[in-house]
Structure formats: structure tokens, C-alpha cells
Design a protein around this motif. Structure first.
Motif, PDB file in Angstrom:
ATOM      1  N   ILE A  47       0.850  -1.193   0.000  1.00  0.00           N
ATOM      2  CA  ILE A  47       0.000   0.000   0.000  1.00  0.00           C
ATOM      3  C   ILE A  47       0.884   1.241   0.000  1.00  0.00           C
ATOM      4  CG2 ILE A  47      -1.818   1.282   1.204  1.00  0.00           C
ATOM      5  CD1 ILE A  47      -2.759  -1.310   2.495  1.00  0.00           C
ATOM      6  N   HIS A  48       0.741   2.056  -1.042  1.00  0.00           N
ATOM      7  CA  HIS A  48       1.425   3.350  -1.125  1.00  0.00           C
ATOM      8  C   HIS A  48       0.401   4.438  -0.878  1.00  0.00           C
ATOM      9  CE1 HIS A  48       4.899   1.291  -2.774  1.00  0.00           C
ATOM     10  NE2 HIS A  48       5.570   2.411  -2.810  1.00  0.00           N
ATOM     11  N   TRP A  49       0.534   5.078   0.258  1.00  0.00           N
ATOM     12  CA  TRP A  49      -0.459   6.092   0.633  1.00  0.00           C
ATOM     13  C   TRP A  49       0.240   7.205   1.397  1.00  0.00           C
ATOM     14  CZ3 TRP A  49      -4.576   6.252   4.952  1.00  0.00           C
ATOM     15  CH2 TRP A  49      -5.693   6.996   4.543  1.00  0.00           C
ATOM     16  N   GLY A  58       0.841  10.242  -8.552  1.00  0.00           N
ATOM     17  CA  GLY A  58       1.875   9.316  -8.120  1.00  0.00           C
ATOM     18  C   GLY A  58       2.718   9.841  -6.973  1.00  0.00           C
ATOM     19  N   GLU A  59       3.521   8.936  -6.372  1.00  0.00           N
ATOM     20  CA  GLU A  59       4.269   9.260  -5.149  1.00  0.00           C
ATOM     21  C   GLU A  59       5.577  10.005  -5.432  1.00  0.00           C
ATOM     22  OE1 GLU A  59       4.186   6.490  -6.682  1.00  0.00           O
ATOM     23  OE2 GLU A  59       6.239   5.729  -6.731  1.00  0.00           O
ATOM     24  N   TRP A  60       5.950  10.114  -6.730  1.00  0.00           N
ATOM     25  CA  TRP A  60       7.186  10.820  -7.077  1.00  0.00           C
ATOM     26  C   TRP A  60       6.910  12.258  -7.512  1.00  0.00           C
ATOM     27  CZ3 TRP A  60      12.595   9.656  -8.375  1.00  0.00           C
ATOM     28  CH2 TRP A  60      13.058   8.503  -7.722  1.00  0.00           C
ATOM     29  N   LYS A 106       6.635   5.879   5.706  1.00  0.00           N
ATOM     30  CA  LYS A 106       7.228   7.128   5.198  1.00  0.00           C
ATOM     31  C   LYS A 106       7.752   6.864   3.806  1.00  0.00           C
ATOM     32  CE  LYS A 106      11.577   8.677   5.666  1.00  0.00           C
ATOM     33  NZ  LYS A 106      12.839   9.364   6.087  1.00  0.00           N
ATOM     34  N   HIS A 107       7.301   7.666   2.827  1.00  0.00           N
ATOM     35  CA  HIS A 107       7.866   7.532   1.486  1.00  0.00           C
ATOM     36  C   HIS A 107       8.950   8.607   1.294  1.00  0.00           C
ATOM     37  CE1 HIS A 107       8.099   6.667  -2.852  1.00  0.00           C
ATOM     38  NE2 HIS A 107       7.757   5.453  -2.447  1.00  0.00           N
ATOM     39  N   HIS A 108       9.408   8.780   0.054  1.00  0.00           N
ATOM     40  CA  HIS A 108      10.557   9.665  -0.168  1.00  0.00           C
ATOM     41  C   HIS A 108      10.291  11.126   0.218  1.00  0.00           C
ATOM     42  CE1 HIS A 108      11.897   6.098  -2.056  1.00  0.00           C
ATOM     43  NE2 HIS A 108      11.596   6.366  -3.312  1.00  0.00           N
ATOM     44  N   PHE A 206      12.970  -1.346   3.373  1.00  0.00           N
ATOM     45  CA  PHE A 206      13.651  -0.072   3.090  1.00  0.00           C
ATOM     46  C   PHE A 206      13.706   0.197   1.592  1.00  0.00           C
ATOM     47  CE2 PHE A 206      15.621  -0.987   7.285  1.00  0.00           C
ATOM     48  CZ  PHE A 206      15.370   0.224   7.909  1.00  0.00           C
ATOM     49  N   ASP A 207      13.736   1.479   1.264  1.00  0.00           N
ATOM     50  CA  ASP A 207      13.854   1.887  -0.141  1.00  0.00           C
ATOM     51  C   ASP A 207      14.551   3.240  -0.182  1.00  0.00           C
ATOM     52  OD1 ASP A 207      13.550   1.832  -2.878  1.00  0.00           O
ATOM     53  OD2 ASP A 207      11.390   2.127  -2.890  1.00  0.00           O
ATOM     54  N   GLY A 208      15.322   3.485  -1.235  1.00  0.00           N
ATOM     55  CA  GLY A 208      15.924   4.808  -1.423  1.00  0.00           C
ATOM     56  C   GLY A 208      17.422   4.854  -1.188  1.00  0.00           C
ATOM     57  N   PHE A 252      12.877  -7.646  -5.235  1.00  0.00           N
ATOM     58  CA  PHE A 252      13.056  -7.204  -6.617  1.00  0.00           C
ATOM     59  C   PHE A 252      11.847  -6.342  -6.951  1.00  0.00           C
ATOM     60  CE2 PHE A 252      15.251 -11.063  -5.837  1.00  0.00           C
ATOM     61  CZ  PHE A 252      16.438 -10.952  -6.534  1.00  0.00           C
ATOM     62  N   GLU A 253      12.099  -5.262  -7.661  1.00  0.00           N
ATOM     63  CA  GLU A 253      11.004  -4.343  -7.996  1.00  0.00           C
ATOM     64  C   GLU A 253      10.649  -4.493  -9.464  1.00  0.00           C
ATOM     65  OE1 GLU A 253      11.583  -0.287  -6.708  1.00  0.00           O
ATOM     66  OE2 GLU A 253      10.386   0.494  -8.353  1.00  0.00           O
ATOM     67  N   LYS A 254       9.392  -4.812  -9.727  1.00  0.00           N
ATOM     68  CA  LYS A 254       8.870  -4.939 -11.098  1.00  0.00           C
ATOM     69  C   LYS A 254       9.711  -5.880 -11.950  1.00  0.00           C
ATOM     70  CE  LYS A 254       6.181  -0.694 -11.263  1.00  0.00           C
ATOM     71  NZ  LYS A 254       5.124  -0.205 -12.122  1.00  0.00           N
TER      72      LYS A 254
HETATM   73  O1  H79 Z   1       7.991   2.976  -3.671  1.00  0.00           O
HETATM   74  C1  H79 Z   1       7.956   2.656  -5.044  1.00  0.00           C
HETATM   75  C2  H79 Z   1       8.665   3.665  -5.861  1.00  0.00           C
HETATM   76  O2  H79 Z   1       8.315   4.991  -5.522  1.00  0.00           O
HETATM   77  C3  H79 Z   1      10.090   3.377  -5.532  1.00  0.00           C
HETATM   78  N1  H79 Z   1      10.131   1.977  -5.220  1.00  0.00           N
HETATM   79  C4  H79 Z   1       8.796   1.462  -5.340  1.00  0.00           C
HETATM   80  C5  H79 Z   1       8.553   0.287  -4.436  1.00  0.00           C
HETATM   81  C6  H79 Z   1      10.943   3.716  -6.636  1.00  0.00           C
HETATM   82  N2  H79 Z   1      11.801   4.627  -6.583  1.00  0.00           N
HETATM   83  N3  H79 Z   1      12.444   4.706  -7.699  1.00  0.00           N
HETATM   84  N4  H79 Z   1      11.995   3.839  -8.490  1.00  0.00           N
HETATM   85  C7  H79 Z   1      11.034   3.181  -7.870  1.00  0.00           C
HETATM   86  C8  H79 Z   1      12.537   3.687  -9.793  1.00  0.00           C
HETATM   87  C9  H79 Z   1      14.008   3.681  -9.588  1.00  0.00           C
HETATM   88  C10 H79 Z   1      14.772   4.350 -10.404  1.00  0.00           C
HETATM   89  C11 H79 Z   1      16.182   4.279 -10.244  1.00  0.00           C
HETATM   90 FE1  H79 Z   1      17.299   5.839 -10.302  1.00  0.00          FE
HETATM   91  C12 H79 Z   1      17.049   4.104 -11.318  1.00  0.00           C
HETATM   92  C13 H79 Z   1      16.932   4.338  -9.072  1.00  0.00           C
HETATM   93  C14 H79 Z   1      18.275   4.315  -9.419  1.00  0.00           C
HETATM   94  C15 H79 Z   1      18.355   4.184 -10.822  1.00  0.00           C
HETATM   95  C16 H79 Z   1      15.960   7.390 -10.526  1.00  0.00           C
HETATM   96  C17 H79 Z   1      16.868   7.364 -11.602  1.00  0.00           C
HETATM   97  C18 H79 Z   1      16.699   7.533  -9.379  1.00  0.00           C
HETATM   98  C19 H79 Z   1      18.020   7.636  -9.706  1.00  0.00           C
HETATM   99  C20 H79 Z   1      18.114   7.547 -11.047  1.00  0.00           C
END
Ligand code: H79
Length: 434
Positions: A47-49, A58-60, A106-108, A206-208, A252-254
Motif C-alpha cells: 500500500i502506497h499512501w 503518483g508518489e514521485w 514514510k515515502h521519499h 527499506f527503499d531509497g 526485486f522491484e517490477k
Molecule cells: O515505492 C515505489 C517507488 O516509488 C520506488 N520503489 C517502489 C517500491 C521507486 N523509486 N524509484 N523507483 C522506484 C525507480 C528507480 C529508479 C532508479 Fe534511479 C534508477 C533508481 C536508481 C536508478 C531514478 C533514476 C533515481 C536515480 C536515477
């Protein structure tokens, strides 16, 4: 200084450096048990909220649209999820056949979805809603027997001490100064709140880290803190690298383990830890009102089967709306997957990757003496598969129990497939072996 004393002091320095390095991580028995539970559970709800949901892009959105903090801070006053119903959310996960929930604490953007005491950038202090959403969710998970993980972003686009900055969050308008160690203290303090105030936490996701790959993140210190507070809690980190010491699962993501369709999974060599892959129902993680590229139920069931066939869990994401409701496109797909699992769950839950490695036609999973053949993409009445390690005694479809004839031939085993209705999601053949 004599040569000898130089050698001695160099050796002493090397020994001291080794001492300073953390001892190898020894997972507690409760942690090893949790890893088994995790691998058996197989399917979770991501869940992304957050306050980004208000914009529906979107979250970015903060990074992508270069929104400075001063402007981004107008979002929390607009975030009032009066329709949030923790029982309904957990109930939906259960209806989908999901055994755990991983939610963004907490997201980015750094915004805390609970009443953190570490700053005011949180749902209790900064929104008209004024309530912690993680607490009722944790309670409801406990009530309904669903495990709860927290997604926690290492990366922070809002905190002044996230400095030097990394590859993202460069347009936030923060001063060009800050103390990264103080930021890490802040993060550890937030994690301590989450691991002491919300009952059993299944793990931290964790992420980021990839934002500042070469920074000293004090990962081991943070991991040790988590394991000290809750030894069973599983630590995973979406750093797109092979696992680090102190981690309990690899994600692994996607991408399925070993694949690299995203372009950032190339260094994530498969390690020895339990595996998980996450993906979205449409494309975005956080709520995106324009994103209509929904995957079909069939596609999602195939991905679940492929994950299991690759010995991995599947963490399937939804991005709820800012009012706390979940859009129908997500709900119907989750319920359809649940209906498939109610008849075929035996081929997913509690299984491990099967004796035949993933194939273009499908995958295999196994549990005890049963091999489950997931026929994902095979239009013909006969399917030739490699011989199983043990001879087959009998075979039947999992849904309906129709007997299935198998026949050893040169080059493998022929499976006489039953007639499958058009649009069939995934016909599973359960093969009992000796
Ligand atoms: O939370 C979801 C997304 O917001 C987060 N992960 C999932 C679970 C996510 N963040 N970034 N991405 C997904 C794509 C990643 C891109 C990357 Fe890069 C490519 C990371 C490192 C290389 C973007 C481009 C950031 C730096 C360069």
C-alpha cells in the motif's frame, strides 16, 4: 620506526579494523521461523499512501514536478481521509488471499503516516484528519490475522539533514547544509517508535538507498536496532544490490528474481535469502488518477504463479485515494485473484519453487511429494515437460479434481491437458510423485 615495529603496528591496525567491523549477523531463532512463515505466505498487499495521493499524480510527484517544500507543504492541510476504514482494507487483503500488508510509513517525501514525535511532518500534526492511520491498521491486522510490514524510505526529500543530497529531491529548496548522521539518528528514532508502539511488526522494507549508493548509511547499526527491538522482524532493502549483512530477505522491484526488465535490477544477483518481488496493478505506486493501464486479472495471477515458481513472494500494490477509499479497478482484480486462490491456493501457499525451472509455457511449484504444474500459456491438448525427479503416481486438476493422464515418453513426460475454458486464468495440475 624499525621495519619490524611498522609491520607489527600495521597488523595491529588491520586487527583493530576487523574488530571494529560488525560480527557476522546471526539471525535469532524467531527470525529464522519468521523467514519460513514469510516464504509460506507467498502473497502480500503493498500500500502506497501519503499526502502525494491528494494530487493524484503518483508518489514521485514532488521530485518529478520539481515542487519546492514550501509548495509541497500545502498538501497535508488538504489530506483528510475521512473514509479510511482499516477493517475494510485488511478485509480486502484477506479476500484477495494475501497474508501480509506492507504499507508506507514514510515515502521519499519524508511524510510520516503516524504520530511521530521526531518532527511535525506527520499525519497527526499536519493534517485536518489528525489521526494516526498505522495504529488502527496494526490493530485490525492483528484482529484478522494478517502480518504487517512497514515500507520506510531511507531517502528523504524533506528533512534538512538529508545532506549531502543524492540523485533526487534536488528541487526542494533546502539549505545547502545538514548533518547526515543527525538524519540517521532521526531515522533510527522513527523506526524505534514504529517497532515499540505498534505491536508485532513483521518487518521493515527499506527503499531509497540507491539515491546515495556510496554514503555511509550505518545500515548495520539500524538493522541491529530493529533486530534488538523485534528479533523476528524481517529486514529487507530495495537497494537493487545483492543482500547486505543483517538483511533477512531480498526483494526485486517490477522484475522476477534474475530478470532485469526495469534496467535497475542488473546488480541484484539472487542470494540465499527468502525472495520477494513487488509490482503494481496499473503503473504507478501512489494514487494516479490518469493511470488507466490496468493489468488483467489473468496477468496478475500469472505473475503470482511465476513468482512462486521462481521461489519468490509476490507483493502486489494498490495506491488508495486521498479520501481513504480504494478504486474499483483494484478491488475487483484483488477479489478475482482471491477467488482463483480459494480453489488453487494449495499450489501457491507453503510451496517452494518446483523441480522444473520456469518455462515459456509456465512454472512448477512443489510441496512435499506434490508437484504443481501451472499451465500459463499452452493452447494445445498435450504438453511435454521434463521428467520429474520422482516418478508420477497420479495427477489431477486442482480446481475440479479431474484426473489427468501423464505418460513417460522419450524426452520427458507428456501431460494430457484437460479442456480449458476460454479465458482460463491458470490451470494447475497437481502431480503426486512417489
Ligand atoms: O515505492 C515505489 C517507488 O516509488 C520506488 N520503489 C517502489 C517500491 C521507486 N523509486 N524509484 N523507483 C522506484 C525507480 C528507480 C529508479 C532508479 Fe534511479 C534508477 C533508481 C536508481 C536508478 C531514478 C533514476 C533515481 C536515480 C536515477
Amino acid at each position: 620506526m624499525t621495519r619490524r615495529s611498522f609491520v607489527t603496528s600495521a597488523a595491529a591496525t588491520a586487527a583493530a579494523a576487523r574488530m571494529a567491523q560488525a560480527a557476522p549477523y546471526q539471525p535469532a531463532p524467531a527470525n529464522l521461523k519468521a523467514r519460513e512463515w514469510f516464504q509460506d505466505a507467498k502473497f502480500g498487499l503493498f500500500i502506497h499512501w501519503g499526502v502525494y495521493s491528494v494530487l493524484g499524480r503518483g508518489e514521485w510527484v514532488m521530485n518529478n514536478e520539481k515542487i519546492p517544500i514550501t509548495e509541497y507543504e500545502t498538501l497535508p492541510p488538504r489530506f483528510n481521509p475521512v473514509k479510511f476504514d482499516a477493517a475494510a482494507w485488511v478485509g480486502l487483503a484477506k479476500a484477495a488471499g494475501q497474508k501480509y500488508i506492507t504499507i508506507t510509513s514514510k515515502h521519499h517525501d519524508g511524510f510520516a503516516m503516524w504520530g511521530t514525535k521526531q518532527n511535525k511532518w506527520n499525519i497527526v500534526d499536519a493534517t485536518p484528519y489528525g489521526k494516526d492511520v498505522l495504529k488502527p491498521l496494526a490493530e485490525e491486522c492483528r484482529r484478522q490475522g494478517v502480518h504487517l510490514f512497514f515500507y520506510h524510505s531511507h531517502l528523504d526529500w524533506h528533512h534538512p539533514d538529508y545532506y549531502p543530497r543524492g540523485r533526487t529531491g534536488l528541487y526542494s529548496g533546502r539549505p545547502e547544509s545538514g548533518d547526515f548522521n543527525r538524519y540517521l539518528d532521526f531515522m533510527d528514532a522513527q523506526l524505534t517508535e514504529l517497532l515499540t508502539g505498534y505491536g508485532d511488526v513483521a518487518g521493515i522494507w527499506f527503499d531509497g538507498h540507491w539515491d546515495k549508493k556510496d554514503a555511509n548509511w550505518r545500515l548495520r547499526q539500524t538493522y541491529d536496532l530493529i533486530h534488538k527491538l523485534q528479533p523476528h522482524a524481517l529486514v529487507g532493502n530495495n537497494h537493487h544490490l545483492p543482500p547486505f549483512e543483517g538483511e533477512d530477505f531480498q526483494m526485486f522491484e517490477k522484475d522476477l528474481p534474475g530478470q532485469n526488465t526495469t534496467g535497475f535490477s542488473d546488480e541484484s544477483k539472487i542470494g540465499a535469502l527468502p525472495l520477494e518481488t513487488c509490482d503494481t496493478i496499473n503503473v504507478a505506486w501512489g494514487y494516479n488518477s490518469n493511470d488507466k493501464r490496468f493489468k488483467s486479472t489473468r496477468n496478475l495471477i500469472h505473475y503470482l504463479a511465476k513468482a512462486a515458481g521462481n521461489n519468490a513472494n509476490f507483493l502486489l500494490n494498490i495506491g488508495p485515494k486521498p479520501d481513504g477509499t480504494i478504486q474499483d479497478e483494484f478491488v475487483t482484480r484483488l477479489k478475482d485473484i482471491g477467488s482463483w486462490l480459494s480453489k488453487n491456493g494449495e499450489s501457491i501457499y507453503g510451496t517452494r519453487g518446483g523441480p522444473i525451472t520456469p518455462r515459456p509455457w509456465g512454472v512448477t511449484t512443489q510441496k512435499g511429494r506434490t508437484v504443481y504444474v501451472h499451465v500459463l500459456d499452452w493452447p494445445d491438448p498435450m504438453l511435454l515437460i521434463p521428467r520429474l525427479p520422482k516418478p508420477a503416481k497420479s495427477a489431477k486438476t486442482l480446481d475440479g479434481g479431474q484426473p489427468v493422464k501423464t505418460q513417460l515418453v522419450d524426452g520427458g513426460m507428456l501431460v494430457h491437458l484437460p479442456q480449458r475454458p476460454a479465458g482460463d486464468w491458470n490451470t494447475v495440475i497437481a502431480v503426486e510423485t512417489a
